[in-house]
Enzyme design. Structure first.
Site, short mmCIF file in Angstrom:
data_model
loop_
_atom_site.label_atom_id
_atom_site.label_comp_id
_atom_site.label_asym_id
_atom_site.label_seq_id
_atom_site.Cartn_x
_atom_site.Cartn_y
_atom_site.Cartn_z
N LYS A 1 0.84 -1.20 0.00
CA LYS A 1 0.00 0.00 0.00
C LYS A 1 0.88 1.25 0.00
O LYS A 1 1.68 1.46 0.89
CB LYS A 1 -0.92 0.00 1.23
CG LYS A 1 -1.72 1.31 1.42
CD LYS A 1 -2.68 1.24 2.62
CE LYS A 1 -3.31 2.60 2.91
NZ LYS A 1 -4.22 2.58 4.07
N ASP B 1 -2.60 10.16 3.89
CA ASP B 1 -4.00 9.79 4.04
C ASP B 1 -4.72 10.78 4.95
O ASP B 1 -4.65 10.68 6.17
CB ASP B 1 -4.10 8.37 4.62
CG ASP B 1 -5.54 7.90 4.75
OD1 ASP B 1 -6.43 8.57 4.19
OD2 ASP B 1 -5.77 6.85 5.39
N LYS C 1 -10.29 12.74 8.28
CA LYS C 1 -9.84 12.36 9.62
C LYS C 1 -9.80 13.60 10.51
O LYS C 1 -9.73 14.73 10.02
CB LYS C 1 -8.41 11.79 9.54
CG LYS C 1 -8.30 10.44 8.88
CD LYS C 1 -6.84 9.96 8.93
CE LYS C 1 -6.64 8.66 8.18
NZ LYS C 1 -7.34 7.51 8.80
N ASP D 1 1.49 6.13 5.71
CA ASP D 1 0.53 5.24 5.07
C ASP D 1 1.07 4.56 3.80
O ASP D 1 0.34 3.85 3.11
CB ASP D 1 -0.77 6.00 4.78
CG ASP D 1 -2.01 5.13 4.95
OD1 ASP D 1 -1.90 4.07 5.59
OD2 ASP D 1 -3.07 5.51 4.42
N ASP E 1 -12.23 7.22 3.61
CA ASP E 1 -11.06 6.94 4.43
C ASP E 1 -10.68 5.46 4.39
O ASP E 1 -9.60 5.08 4.85
CB ASP E 1 -11.30 7.41 5.87
CG ASP E 1 -10.01 7.54 6.67
OD1 ASP E 1 -8.93 7.48 6.05
OD2 ASP E 1 -10.10 7.72 7.89
N GLU F 1 -9.53 3.88 1.97
CA GLU F 1 -8.98 4.04 0.63
C GLU F 1 -7.94 2.97 0.28
O GLU F 1 -7.76 2.63 -0.89
CB GLU F 1 -8.36 5.43 0.47
CG GLU F 1 -6.91 5.60 0.97
CD GLU F 1 -6.74 5.37 2.47
OE1 GLU F 1 -7.73 5.47 3.20
OE2 GLU F 1 -5.61 5.07 2.91
N ARG G 1 -7.85 -0.24 0.77
CA ARG G 1 -8.41 -1.43 0.14
C ARG G 1 -8.82 -1.17 -1.31
O ARG G 1 -8.84 -2.08 -2.13
CB ARG G 1 -9.59 -1.95 0.99
CG ARG G 1 -10.72 -0.98 1.12
CD ARG G 1 -11.66 -1.33 2.28
NE ARG G 1 -11.10 -0.95 3.58
CZ ARG G 1 -11.71 -1.18 4.75
NH1 ARG G 1 -12.87 -1.81 4.79
NH2 ARG G 1 -11.15 -0.80 5.88
N1 BES Z 1 -4.42 4.40 6.87
C1 BES Z 1 -5.56 4.13 7.64
C2 BES Z 1 -5.31 3.08 8.73
C3 BES Z 1 -4.41 3.50 9.86
C4 BES Z 1 -4.94 4.03 11.02
C5 BES Z 1 -3.05 3.33 9.76
C6 BES Z 1 -4.10 4.40 12.05
C7 BES Z 1 -2.21 3.69 10.80
C8 BES Z 1 -2.74 4.23 11.95
C9 BES Z 1 -6.68 3.61 6.75
O1 BES Z 1 -6.70 4.11 5.46
C10 BES Z 1 -7.96 4.02 7.38
O2 BES Z 1 -8.20 5.18 7.46
N2 BES Z 1 -8.75 3.05 7.82
C11 BES Z 1 -10.00 3.31 8.46
C12 BES Z 1 -11.02 2.37 7.90
C13 BES Z 1 -12.42 2.70 8.31
C14 BES Z 1 -12.87 3.98 7.64
C15 BES Z 1 -13.30 1.56 7.91
C16 BES Z 1 -9.81 3.10 9.95
O3 BES Z 1 -9.10 2.17 10.34
O4 BES Z 1 -10.36 3.89 10.72
ZN ZN Z 2 -4.88 4.71 4.71
MN MN Z 3 -7.73 5.96 5.36
#
Ligand code: BES
Ligand code: ZN
Ligand code: MN
Length: 487
Positions: free
Chosen positions: A254, A259, A266, A277, A336, A338, A340
């Site tokens: 990834k 992000d 966020k 990220d 968010d 993104e 996947r």
């Molecule tokens: N890049 C984030 C995941 C992440 C969170 C990495 C904290 C490192 C530290 C990912 O893209 C994300 O935002 N995931 C969301 C998914 C949700 C919207 C279903 C999450 O984990 O909150």
């Molecule tokens: Zn992310």
């Molecule tokens: Mn995200």
């Protein structure tokens, strides 16, 4: 620049240097010295062991005592590092001891180490530890670094003993540099240029697809996520194809260079570290470069979708539907989620190449941190032997990984009224639901594993193996896995 690790011919006790690192083992309430520490002790008429007793040294792992030798020995100081009980000594302990020594002796320019004498594979582990422990990201400080360590001498080791440790250590430092670089300079295009440089230096191929090509070839996930940003997306393919390769595997990383969450923005706190990220991409680039350098006889294809996720008037919106590379459609409920979306295209491309196995690495979910904490990588796999291989590789590499379930019942969370899938379900089990989403883009019959490194990609404090910041996690596990498969 990572420090140099060099084999030398002299005996450890006869090596002139700013400090000599030697091990000691815990034994009952006290300690026993390694042969080299004990030889120095004799040269100092027993003053070293007396001093250690006086300072309550117990040889616990990572415990370190430095004693100047006042011109009585060739090394100008002796650094005794604790290794725990002798019968539990493993590579991980040596690596950490070397890392701890590098950090504590960082103000001396040339040190020597005898840690490799304690174990067959010790030279590679020690070299790796010294390089990892002395890593710092100093690029953006205006003052010169107070760390002066330039060289670690390894008396009696051979170049081939330490080669692997150096290759791994330097690859991990490369990954850390990429992760620690701010997102405004490490854009998707910059990441692609860096990957190209690494491939050029390592003698393997690198192909980069630009935005127009991605649109023409229906990379709907990559294009969709990148839409809100001024920085165009890239899709990086690395290809290492050694003569006599034993099989072909695909890695996917990834590469979200920043992000923000997109329109599903966020909060400020959660965004602070989101330059991290692209840690999956960094690990994959590092792995391929180390594999090429060590001439591991296995063909590796690596696919890295690189994008920036930002809100703007052109951003993808909740409710929009993406047409992915493999024709599947996805309703975007949360911009968010993104990672996947871009991995979906990359996994489909990887599948098309019919590899023996696919492993992806991604900072995919906050949920995996809730489940496993900051240190442990979550592994999901559709194949028992691949899961076992990766568990073994992580153990050999000294990285912590725990298997998580691809619990099929949760697929219902991903049902969409308008498209084949939606990109988020309920909050509970979020890391599992994310993994189940990815599984839709892996062709049937291909063993696949997904490594969720959201927690372990970044260290929140300094440790023996490196400073706060990007860790380069899973590069070492992936390299060990490639080596195992090539055997
Ligand atoms: N890049 C984030 C995941 C992440 C969170 C990495 C904290 C490192 C530290 C990912 O893209 C994300 O935002 N995931 C969301 C998914 C949700 C919207 C279903 C999450 O984990 O909150
Ligand atoms: Zn992310
Ligand atoms: Mn995200």
């Amino acid at each position: 620049m990572p420090i140099q690790v060099l084999p030398v011919d002299t005996a450890p006790t006869e090596t002139s240097c700013d400090a000599l690192v030697a091990g000691a083992f815990s034994a009952g309430e006290g300690f026993t010295l390694s042969d080299t520490a004990s030889a120095i002790d004799s040269q100092l008429d027993g003053y070293l062991s007396e001093y250690l007793q006086e300072t309550n040294f117990k040889a616990k792992r990572g415990q370190l005592v430095i004693l100047p030798t006042m011109k009585k020995t060739s090394p100008r100081a002796i650094a005794v590092v604790g290794l725990g009980p002798r019968d539990e000594l493993d590579d991980r302990t040596i690596r950490r001891a070397a890392g701890a020594a590098a950090r504590r002796l960082s103000e001396r320019s040339e040190i020597a180490s005898s840690l490799h004498e304690l174990r067959q594979s010790g030279a590679a582990a020690a070299a790796e530890g010294f390089i990892l422990g002395s890593y710092r990201y100093w690029e953006l400080k205006s003052e010169p670094s107070p760390w002066k360590l330039e060289r670690v001498l390894m008396p009696g080791a051979t170049a081939s003993d330490i080669e692997r440790g150096i290759a791994i250590g330097e690859a991990v430092c490369l990954a850390r540099d990429l992760i620690n670089e701010p997102a405004s300079t490490l854009t998707p295009d910059a990441l692609a240029r860096r990957a190209r440089e690494v491939a050029g230096a390592g003698g393997f191929d690198c192909e980069v697809l630009d935005e127009k090509t991605l649109r023409d070839r229906n990379f709907g996930g990559v294009i969709g996520v990148a839409k809100g940003s001024e920085a165009p997306p890239r899709f990086i393919t690395l290809h290492y194809k050694p003569a006599g390769a034993k099989g072909k595997v695909a890695l996917v990383g990834k590469g979200v260079t920043f992000d923000s969450g997109g329109l599903s923005l966020k909060d400020a706190k959660s965004m602070e570290t989101m330059k991290t990220d692209m840690a999956g991409a960094a690990a994959v680039i590092a792995t391929v470069s180390a594999a090429a350098r060590l001439k591991v006889p296995i063909e590796v294809l690596a696919f890295i979708p690189a994008v920036e996720n930002l809100p703007s008037g052109r951003s993808i919106k909740p409710g929009d539907v993406i047409h992915h590379y493999n024709k599947k459609t996805v309703e975007v409920m949360n911009t968010d989620a993104e990672g996947r979306l871009i991995l979906a295209d990359a996994l489909a491309v990887a599948s098309e190449n019919k590899p023996d196995a696919i492993v992806d690495a991604a900072t995919l979910t906050g949920s995996i941190m809730v489940a496993l904490g900051r240190d442990i990588t979550g592994m999901f796999a559709n194949d028992e032997s691949l899961a076992t291989e990766l568990e073994g590789a992580a153990k050999a590499a000294g990285e912590d990984l725990w298997r998580m379930p691809l619990y099929e019942n949760y697929n219902k969370e991903l049902e969409s009224e308008v498209a084949d899938l939606k990109n988020v379900g309920i909050r509970w089990g979020g890391a599992i639901i994310a993994a189940l989403f990815l599984q839709n883009f892996v062709a049937d019959g291909i063993p696949w594993a997904h490594l969720d490194i959201a927690g372990a990609a970044r260290a929140e404090s300094d440790s023996d193996e490196g400073p706060k910041g990007g860790t380069g996690i899973v590069a070492r596990t992936l390299l060990c896995w490639l080596e195992d498969r090539a055997r």
